[in-house]
Design a protein around this motif. Structure first.
Motif, mmCIF file in Angstrom:
data_model
loop_
_atom_site.group_PDB
_atom_site.id
_atom_site.type_symbol
_atom_site.label_atom_id
_atom_site.label_comp_id
_atom_site.label_asym_id
_atom_site.label_seq_id
_atom_site.Cartn_x
_atom_site.Cartn_y
_atom_site.Cartn_z
ATOM 1 N N MET A 1 17.171 2.987 9.818
ATOM 2 C CA MET A 1 16.634 3.428 8.526
ATOM 3 C C MET A 1 17.713 3.287 7.456
ATOM 4 S SD MET A 1 15.016 7.122 7.402
ATOM 5 C CE MET A 1 13.667 7.010 8.574
ATOM 6 N N THR A 2 17.368 2.654 6.340
ATOM 7 C CA THR A 2 18.328 2.450 5.268
ATOM 8 C C THR A 2 18.513 3.727 4.447
ATOM 9 O OG1 THR A 2 16.700 1.750 3.630
ATOM 10 C CG2 THR A 2 17.561 0.048 5.115
ATOM 11 N N ASP A 469 5.179 2.183 11.484
ATOM 12 C CA ASP A 469 5.622 1.679 12.788
ATOM 13 C C ASP A 469 5.774 2.821 13.785
ATOM 14 O OD1 ASP A 469 5.653 -0.918 11.938
ATOM 15 O OD2 ASP A 469 7.796 -0.943 11.425
ATOM 16 N N ALA A 470 6.332 3.952 13.314
ATOM 17 C CA ALA A 470 6.497 5.097 14.214
ATOM 18 C C ALA A 470 5.151 5.658 14.645
ATOM 19 C CB ALA A 470 7.329 6.176 13.523
ATOM 20 N N LEU A 471 4.233 5.725 13.686
ATOM 21 C CA LEU A 471 2.913 6.285 13.974
ATOM 22 C C LEU A 471 2.102 5.365 14.864
ATOM 23 C CD1 LEU A 471 1.155 8.747 13.158
ATOM 24 C CD2 LEU A 471 0.211 7.346 11.326
ATOM 25 N N ILE A 472 2.080 4.077 14.505
ATOM 26 C CA ILE A 472 1.250 3.129 15.237
ATOM 27 C C ILE A 472 1.882 2.737 16.566
ATOM 28 C CG2 ILE A 472 0.186 0.849 15.154
ATOM 29 C CD1 ILE A 472 -1.036 2.985 13.286
ATOM 30 N N GLY A 473 3.199 2.372 16.519
ATOM 31 C CA GLY A 473 3.852 1.926 17.741
ATOM 32 C C GLY A 473 3.985 3.028 18.774
ATOM 33 N N GLY A 474 4.223 4.254 18.307
ATOM 34 C CA GLY A 474 4.452 5.343 19.244
ATOM 35 C C GLY A 474 3.200 5.984 19.799
ATOM 36 N N GLY A 483 -5.250 3.664 15.899
ATOM 37 C CA GLY A 483 -4.462 3.727 14.674
ATOM 38 C C GLY A 483 -5.280 4.215 13.493
ATOM 39 N N LEU A 484 -6.523 3.758 13.391
ATOM 40 C CA LEU A 484 -7.420 4.192 12.316
ATOM 41 C C LEU A 484 -7.690 5.687 12.412
ATOM 42 C CD1 LEU A 484 -9.299 3.139 9.982
ATOM 43 C CD2 LEU A 484 -11.113 3.030 11.700
ATOM 44 N N ALA A 485 -7.956 6.152 13.637
ATOM 45 C CA ALA A 485 -8.215 7.582 13.835
ATOM 46 C C ALA A 485 -6.984 8.407 13.474
ATOM 47 C CB ALA A 485 -8.629 7.841 15.284
ATOM 48 N N LEU A 486 -5.790 7.912 13.803
ATOM 49 C CA LEU A 486 -4.559 8.637 13.480
ATOM 50 C C LEU A 486 -4.371 8.747 11.966
ATOM 51 C CD1 LEU A 486 -2.040 7.195 16.099
ATOM 52 C CD2 LEU A 486 -2.847 9.557 15.941
ATOM 53 N N ILE A 487 -4.593 7.645 11.250
ATOM 54 C CA ILE A 487 -4.465 7.672 9.793
ATOM 55 C C ILE A 487 -5.440 8.690 9.202
ATOM 56 C CG2 ILE A 487 -4.878 6.351 7.683
ATOM 57 C CD1 ILE A 487 -2.254 5.653 8.946
ATOM 58 N N ALA A 501 -5.079 14.393 -4.264
ATOM 59 C CA ALA A 501 -4.599 13.201 -4.952
ATOM 60 C C ALA A 501 -3.186 12.852 -4.490
ATOM 61 C CB ALA A 501 -4.626 13.419 -6.464
ATOM 62 N N ALA A 502 -2.334 13.873 -4.311
ATOM 63 C CA ALA A 502 -0.988 13.637 -3.812
ATOM 64 C C ALA A 502 -1.033 13.073 -2.393
ATOM 65 C CB ALA A 502 -0.183 14.937 -3.844
ATOM 66 N N THR A 503 -1.932 13.596 -1.582
ATOM 67 C CA THR A 503 -2.085 13.105 -0.213
ATOM 68 C C THR A 503 -2.457 11.627 -0.206
ATOM 69 O OG1 THR A 503 -2.739 15.285 0.605
ATOM 70 C CG2 THR A 503 -3.369 13.385 1.933
ATOM 71 N N ALA A 504 -3.421 11.243 -1.041
ATOM 72 C CA ALA A 504 -3.852 9.846 -1.093
ATOM 73 C C ALA A 504 -2.719 8.937 -1.552
ATOM 74 C CB ALA A 504 -5.056 9.708 -2.021
ATOM 75 N N ALA A 505 -1.962 9.380 -2.557
ATOM 76 C CA ALA A 505 -0.871 8.551 -3.076
ATOM 77 C C ALA A 505 0.210 8.324 -2.021
ATOM 78 C CB ALA A 505 -0.266 9.213 -4.309
ATOM 79 N N VAL A 506 0.462 9.324 -1.197
ATOM 80 C CA VAL A 506 1.498 9.199 -0.163
ATOM 81 C C VAL A 506 1.000 8.390 1.031
ATOM 82 C CG1 VAL A 506 2.848 10.513 1.528
ATOM 83 C CG2 VAL A 506 2.698 11.303 -0.836
ATOM 84 N N MET A 507 -0.275 8.576 1.396
ATOM 85 C CA MET A 507 -0.793 7.951 2.616
ATOM 86 C C MET A 507 -1.239 6.505 2.429
ATOM 87 S SD MET A 507 -0.376 9.858 5.220
ATOM 88 C CE MET A 507 -1.393 8.898 6.362
ATOM 89 N N CYS A 508 -1.557 6.091 1.216
ATOM 90 C CA CYS A 508 -1.999 4.702 1.013
ATOM 91 C C CYS A 508 -0.933 3.692 1.446
ATOM 92 C CB CYS A 508 -2.401 4.471 -0.443
ATOM 93 S SG CYS A 508 -4.085 4.991 -0.819
ATOM 94 N N PRO A 509 0.331 3.845 1.043
ATOM 95 C CA PRO A 509 1.337 2.898 1.538
ATOM 96 C C PRO A 509 1.479 2.925 3.061
ATOM 97 C CG PRO A 509 2.185 4.131 -0.344
ATOM 98 C CD PRO A 509 0.907 4.784 0.064
ATOM 99 N N VAL A 510 1.328 4.111 3.669
ATOM 100 C CA VAL A 510 1.399 4.214 5.126
ATOM 101 C C VAL A 510 0.233 3.466 5.761
ATOM 102 C CG1 VAL A 510 1.394 5.808 7.082
ATOM 103 C CG2 VAL A 510 2.617 6.415 4.986
ATOM 104 N N ALA A 511 -0.963 3.616 5.176
ATOM 105 C CA ALA A 511 -2.139 2.919 5.707
ATOM 106 C C ALA A 511 -1.966 1.409 5.607
ATOM 107 C CB ALA A 511 -3.390 3.362 4.952
#
Length: 585
Positions: A1-2, A469-474, A483-487, A501-511
């Motif tokens: 992690m950078t 990667d941590a969520l999907i790979g692990g 993966g869809l169910a986890l998201i 709204a804050a939740t959506a803004a944070v989770m969209c890049p993760v999705a």
């Protein structure tokens, strides 16, 4: 992690903690996160406030203005009159009410839809001999569900649409959310109306208009002629039918939990926790007076008492009666406050009010109406469904329909279409220009404008990909369905704790990162974020509508999961198989 990835994740973790703490309003937390991201060099200065020009932010503001027009002209109430059954059983009546709330929430502010229908829910519950909470919680959840059916139904949908466009695709259209959102909303409405309401805690409450928590905090003054003068605290309590004296104020000094043997004196103020109806006889027999009640030359024959709930974003929230100058500004008195079973050490006139508080107000009918309109308090008295001005209501509905049509047909972008609608509403007087900006929920606008660049920094630094990667790979084992169910589940969990709204803004890049890691089309994953962000049913802080029913329903923090948990399980069970059918991997 950078280092950059670590910084942005630390900023988001701190913001999440601040959201949960609740000491600062959510827009302040979001602005702090944005400034921290700039200070860390993660967001360039010239892009720091670009989020305020984002189409989603403009669309939310304009939809709120159009929504105000539907409320003030009576268009929404006219629809309620036409739809709600006159003589039906409780479940069928509740299904019609919740269904109407879900429908309205698809096209107007869901907090506004909830506030409009709350008095009707209380009247319905009273008519069927059901505790008000068993109508209010299904209605709150139904209005939340309805928001996921259209692009403008809720801010998370607009945010998701914006991220799809920024990822290289086209923004989602007006009714792209409908196939899955409508299926989930219909199933959810049917569940809460015909079965789920029985899971809601049955708070046997009763008050001046069918609403009360049974825990009003009232101040009573002993006059010179009061029979209570000279009586012990224990003896006074014995005549109050369950009322409890929690404090005594004497010569400006507050005595907490006075001993039962202490004698009351003329001039004392008793701070009593009790049901209003149980106090009626005591006020008369003991010669006690409500401390804040108007007397003498100020008395008027048309003075009445009404109950109101403090809605999130109300001008009352965080302020006291004395700070608001209720007497001089509106000519009304705050007689009592009920707050989810917890007491305050403050005097009634200096008590800082909170969203969800139940207020007993006294004053002339016109003054009380002005008080509600100016402060954003929601009246809980049963009110007649009427259409104040048929022509204006028709015009308001026509302007909204025209804006929807132009956007749905793809003639103009959503921000342009609804900005035109807002301008038309102001130009025709449907929403007077002087009040147009009052209709906008500015904390939400600031939240969106501040968090969009922060969410963008998650993507540019690669932090979103690391989480994905941590969520999907692990956990998913490379399965797109898992993966869809986890998201979906992770988004739902976050939405129960912080602003949707804050939740959506944070989770969209993760999705987007999760879809990229799995090598699948991101549309289903973005839609999972939209649905999950709209499903906040486990806590009173997850959504403003949940907060709104806290006082009137007599609920506590832990009461929501009983109906909310099975409802969220139903949402997952329907959404996970349906999403890839509508939006193939």
């Amino acid at each position: 992690m950078t280092e950059d990835q670590a910084f942005i994740l630390l900023i988001l973790a701190a913001a999440g903690g601040m959201f949960l703490w609740g000491k600062w309003r959510h827009d302040m937390v979001a602005l702090g996160a944005l400034l921290a991201a700039f200070a860390a060099g993660l967001v360039p200065g010239e892009e720091a406030f670009a989020g305020f020009g984002h189409p989603a932010v403009i669309t939310v503001a304009c939809v709120l203005i159009l929504s105000r027009g539907l409320q003030t002209t009576g268009a929404a109430e006219a629809l309620a009159r036409a739809v709600l059954p006159k003589d039906a059983g409780f479940s069928l009546s509740l299904a019609a009410l919740v269904g109407l709330g879900a429908f309205l929430s698809g096209f107007m502010n869901n907090v506004g839809a909830m506030a409009l229908l709350m008095p009707i829910a209380g009247q319905m519950a009273k008519a069927h001999g059901v505790p008000p909470g068993r109508a209010l919680m299904p209605l709150a959840f139904g209005t939340i569900l309805g928001g996921m059916t259209t692009l403008i139904g809720t801010p998370p949908n607009l945010i998701v649409s914006g991220f799809r466009a920024s990822a290289g695709g086209e923004a989602f259209g007006m009714f792209d959310f409908t196939p899955v959102g409508l299926a989930v909303a219909l199933a959810g409405v049917a569940f809460v109306a015909f079965l789920g309401w029985r899971l809601t805690p049955a708070r046997e409450v009763g008050g001046t208009e069918g609403f009360e928590t049974g825990g009003y905090l009232v101040e009573l003054r002993l006059g010179e002629e009061s029979r209570a003068a000279g009586m012990t605290v224990r003896a006074v309590e014995a005549e109050m039918e369950g009322g409890q004296i929690v404090a005594l104020v004497r010569s400006g000094v507050r005595i907490e939990a006075p001993h039962g043997a202490r004698k009351a004196r003329a001039g004392d103020i008793l701070v009593v926790e009790a049901e209003m109806e149980g106090l009626a006889d005591a006020l008369s027999s003991l010669g006690l007076k409500l401390e804040e009640e108007k007397r003498g030359d100020e008395a008027r024959e048309d003075v009445e008492m009404r109950e109101y709930v403090v809605r999130p974003g109300s001008a009352l929230a965080g302020r006291s009666a004395s700070q608001m100058h209720l007497r001089t500004r509106f000519g009304v008195n705050l007689l009592a406050v009920a707050r989810d079973g917890r007491r305050s050490r403050a005097r009634l006139r200096t008590l800082l009010l909170k969203p969800g508080d139940l207020l007993l107000m006294q004053g002339p009918a016109d003054a009380l109406s002005e008080f509600a309109a100016d402060t954003g308090a929601v009246p809980l008295a049963a009110r007649d469904l009427s259409m104040p001005d048929g022509k204006r209501a028709f015009l308001a509905a026509g302007i909204m329909a025209a804006a929807l049509l132009t956007v749905a047909l793809g003639l103009v972008p959503a921000a342009i279409g609804f900005a035109g609608g807002a301008l038309a509403a102001m130009a025709t007087g449907i929403v007077p220009p002087r009040t147009a900006y009052d209709a906008v929920d500015w904390p939400v606008i600031v939240l969106l404008g501040a968090l969009i660049p922060v969410a963008g920094a998650m993507e540019t630094t690669g932090a979103a990909a690391v989480i994905a990667d941590a969520l999907i790979g692990g956990l998913s084992g490379g399965s797109p369905m898992i993966g869809l169910a986890l998201i979906l589940v992770v988004t739902m969990f976050l939405s129960d704790l912080v602003n949707n709204a804050a939740t959506a803004a944070v989770m969209c890049p993760v999705a987007l990162g999760a879809a990229s890691a799995l090598g699948v089309n991101p549309d289903a994953f973005l839609m999972a974020v939209a649905i999950g962000a709209s499903c906040a049913f486990l806590t009173p802080i997850g959504h403003q509508n949940n907060t709104l029913i806290l006082g009137p329903g007599g609920f506590g923090f832990g009461d929501y999961w009983r109906l909310g948990l099975p409802l969220e399980a139903l949402v997952v069970a329907i959404s996970v198989p349906l999403l890839p059918m509508i939006w193939p991997f």
